[in-house]
Design a protein around this motif. Structure first.
Motif, short mmCIF file in Angstrom:
data_model
loop_
_atom_site.label_atom_id
_atom_site.label_comp_id
_atom_site.label_asym_id
_atom_site.label_seq_id
_atom_site.Cartn_x
_atom_site.Cartn_y
_atom_site.Cartn_z
N LEU A 115 -6.85 9.85 -9.33
CA LEU A 115 -8.24 9.57 -9.68
C LEU A 115 -8.65 10.33 -10.95
CD1 LEU A 115 -11.02 8.26 -8.33
CD2 LEU A 115 -11.56 10.69 -8.39
N LEU A 116 -8.32 11.62 -11.01
CA LEU A 116 -8.67 12.41 -12.19
C LEU A 116 -7.96 11.91 -13.44
CD1 LEU A 116 -8.75 16.01 -10.65
CD2 LEU A 116 -10.68 14.46 -11.07
N THR A 117 -6.70 11.51 -13.28
CA THR A 117 -5.95 10.96 -14.42
C THR A 117 -6.57 9.66 -14.89
OG1 THR A 117 -3.91 12.03 -13.73
CG2 THR A 117 -3.69 10.09 -15.15
N SER A 118 -6.99 8.81 -13.96
CA SER A 118 -7.62 7.54 -14.36
C SER A 118 -8.95 7.80 -15.06
CB SER A 118 -7.80 6.61 -13.16
OG SER A 118 -8.73 7.14 -12.24
N ALA A 119 -9.69 8.81 -14.62
CA ALA A 119 -10.94 9.16 -15.31
C ALA A 119 -10.64 9.72 -16.70
CB ALA A 119 -11.74 10.17 -14.49
N TRP A 120 -9.63 10.57 -16.80
CA TRP A 120 -9.26 11.17 -18.08
C TRP A 120 -8.81 10.11 -19.08
CZ3 TRP A 120 -4.58 11.48 -20.73
CH2 TRP A 120 -4.57 12.35 -21.83
N ARG A 148 -16.87 13.87 -16.36
CA ARG A 148 -15.92 14.26 -17.39
C ARG A 148 -15.13 15.46 -16.95
NH1 ARG A 148 -17.67 17.32 -22.17
NH2 ARG A 148 -18.79 18.95 -21.12
N LEU A 149 -13.91 15.53 -17.46
CA LEU A 149 -13.01 16.63 -17.14
C LEU A 149 -12.94 17.56 -18.35
CD1 LEU A 149 -10.15 14.44 -15.65
CD2 LEU A 149 -11.87 15.71 -14.39
N VAL A 150 -13.10 18.84 -18.10
CA VAL A 150 -13.06 19.82 -19.18
C VAL A 150 -12.12 20.96 -18.81
CG1 VAL A 150 -15.41 19.31 -19.97
CG2 VAL A 150 -15.03 21.13 -18.30
N GLU A 151 -11.68 21.69 -19.82
CA GLU A 151 -10.87 22.88 -19.58
C GLU A 151 -11.80 23.97 -19.04
OE1 GLU A 151 -8.70 23.88 -23.12
OE2 GLU A 151 -7.57 22.00 -23.06
N ALA A 204 -11.63 27.21 -19.02
CA ALA A 204 -11.84 28.39 -19.86
C ALA A 204 -12.79 28.12 -21.03
CB ALA A 204 -10.50 28.91 -20.38
N SER A 205 -12.58 27.00 -21.70
CA SER A 205 -13.35 26.75 -22.92
C SER A 205 -14.51 25.79 -22.74
CB SER A 205 -12.41 26.17 -24.00
OG SER A 205 -11.99 24.87 -23.63
N GLY A 206 -14.45 24.95 -21.72
CA GLY A 206 -15.48 23.92 -21.55
C GLY A 206 -15.26 22.73 -22.47
N GLY A 207 -14.18 22.77 -23.25
CA GLY A 207 -13.86 21.65 -24.14
C GLY A 207 -13.16 20.54 -23.38
N PRO A 208 -13.02 19.39 -24.03
CA PRO A 208 -12.36 18.25 -23.36
C PRO A 208 -10.95 18.63 -22.92
CG PRO A 208 -13.31 17.60 -25.46
CD PRO A 208 -13.42 19.09 -25.39
N ILE A 244 -16.19 18.30 -14.25
CA ILE A 244 -15.21 18.97 -13.41
C ILE A 244 -14.36 19.87 -14.31
CG2 ILE A 244 -13.22 18.70 -11.88
CD1 ILE A 244 -14.37 15.98 -11.07
N PRO A 245 -14.53 21.21 -14.19
CA PRO A 245 -13.68 22.11 -14.97
C PRO A 245 -12.30 22.22 -14.31
CG PRO A 245 -15.64 23.24 -14.09
CD PRO A 245 -15.58 21.89 -13.49
N VAL A 246 -11.26 22.03 -15.09
CA VAL A 246 -9.89 22.06 -14.59
C VAL A 246 -9.21 23.30 -15.14
CG1 VAL A 246 -7.68 20.84 -14.51
CG2 VAL A 246 -9.83 19.54 -14.49
N ALA A 247 -8.71 24.15 -14.22
CA ALA A 247 -8.02 25.38 -14.63
C ALA A 247 -6.65 25.03 -15.18
CB ALA A 247 -7.90 26.31 -13.43
N PRO A 248 -6.06 25.96 -15.96
CA PRO A 248 -4.70 25.72 -16.46
C PRO A 248 -3.70 25.56 -15.33
CG PRO A 248 -5.68 27.67 -17.47
CD PRO A 248 -6.61 27.22 -16.39
N GLU A 249 -2.56 25.04 -15.66
CA GLU A 249 -1.47 24.84 -14.70
C GLU A 249 -1.17 26.19 -14.02
OE1 GLU A 249 1.47 22.71 -12.71
OE2 GLU A 249 0.11 21.86 -14.17
N PRO A 250 -1.16 26.21 -12.67
CA PRO A 250 -0.84 27.47 -11.98
C PRO A 250 0.56 27.94 -12.32
CG PRO A 250 -1.66 25.81 -10.43
CD PRO A 250 -1.43 25.13 -11.74
N GLU A 251 0.73 29.28 -12.35
CA GLU A 251 2.05 29.85 -12.60
C GLU A 251 2.97 29.55 -11.43
OE1 GLU A 251 3.06 32.70 -14.84
OE2 GLU A 251 1.34 32.45 -16.16
N LYS A 252 4.21 29.24 -11.73
CA LYS A 252 5.19 29.00 -10.68
C LYS A 252 5.70 30.36 -10.17
CE LYS A 252 6.54 24.42 -12.02
NZ LYS A 252 5.21 23.98 -12.14
#
Length: 171
Positions: free
Chosen positions: A36-41, A95-98, A100-104, A160-168
């Motif tokens: 769903l988020l990918t289709s919105a992005w 909309r999906l944003v980063e 940390a920055s609030g940017g796209p 929707i703020p999306v955090a960076p990829e979690p560390e493995k």
């Protein structure tokens, strides 16, 4: 006798070690949330429709709008039309944003990023929550006979703020 206790203790330790070494259980609903988020992005209407229970989302939005109208002592005869609600149920609704920055968001969210946005709200219900301490649900997903589907959402116009990829682990 002592030897039997040592064998039993060793067996228990081995079971615990195996349980700790296993990968954390993957959340099956994270794949649908990611889709769903990918289709919105990517502004993919077909991908969006594939994971939406439109009738359920319409009903949810209609109820929310009626509650807002009633709270403001408004009388809305018949409520919002299906056409008006359908405009709200689209990839453009949020909309999906980063985070940390609030940017796209520069790339579609990964499954791990989608899973990090989820909180359980029932046995077969999860939601993508906002970043407030109350963690209000923005998108609600339920496990239906057809699999996990979007069944509710906040009225259009949210971020929707999306955090960076979690560390493995171990990286």
């Amino acid at each position: 006798m002592v030897r039997k206790h040592w064998v039993a203790a060793f067996a228990v330790l081995m079971v615990i070690a195996q349980a700790c070494a296993r990968k954390p259980a993957e959340r099956p609903e994270a794949g649908v949330v990611q889709a769903l988020l990918t289709s919105a992005w990517s502004d993919d209407s077909n991908g969006f429709e594939a994971v939406v229970d439109r009738a359920a989302v319409r009903s949810d939005l209609r109820q929310q709008l009626l509650r807002v109208a009633q709270a403001n002592t408004l009388s809305v005869e018949g409520g919002a039309s299906d056409a008006a609600l359908d405009r709200m149920i689209s990839p453009h609704a949020f909309r999906l944003v980063e985070a940390a920055s609030g940017g796209p968001l520069s790339a579609a969210p990964s499954r791990a990023q989608a899973a990090a946005l989820l909180k359980a709200v029932g046995r077969n219900t999860v939601c993508v929550h906002d970043q407030t301490p109350a963690q209000a649900c923005l998108l609600t997903f339920a496990k239906l006979s057809a699999g996990w589907r979007l069944v509710g959402m906040a009225p259009a116009g949210f971020t929707i703020p999306v955090a960076p990829e979690p560390e493995k682990p171990g990286a």
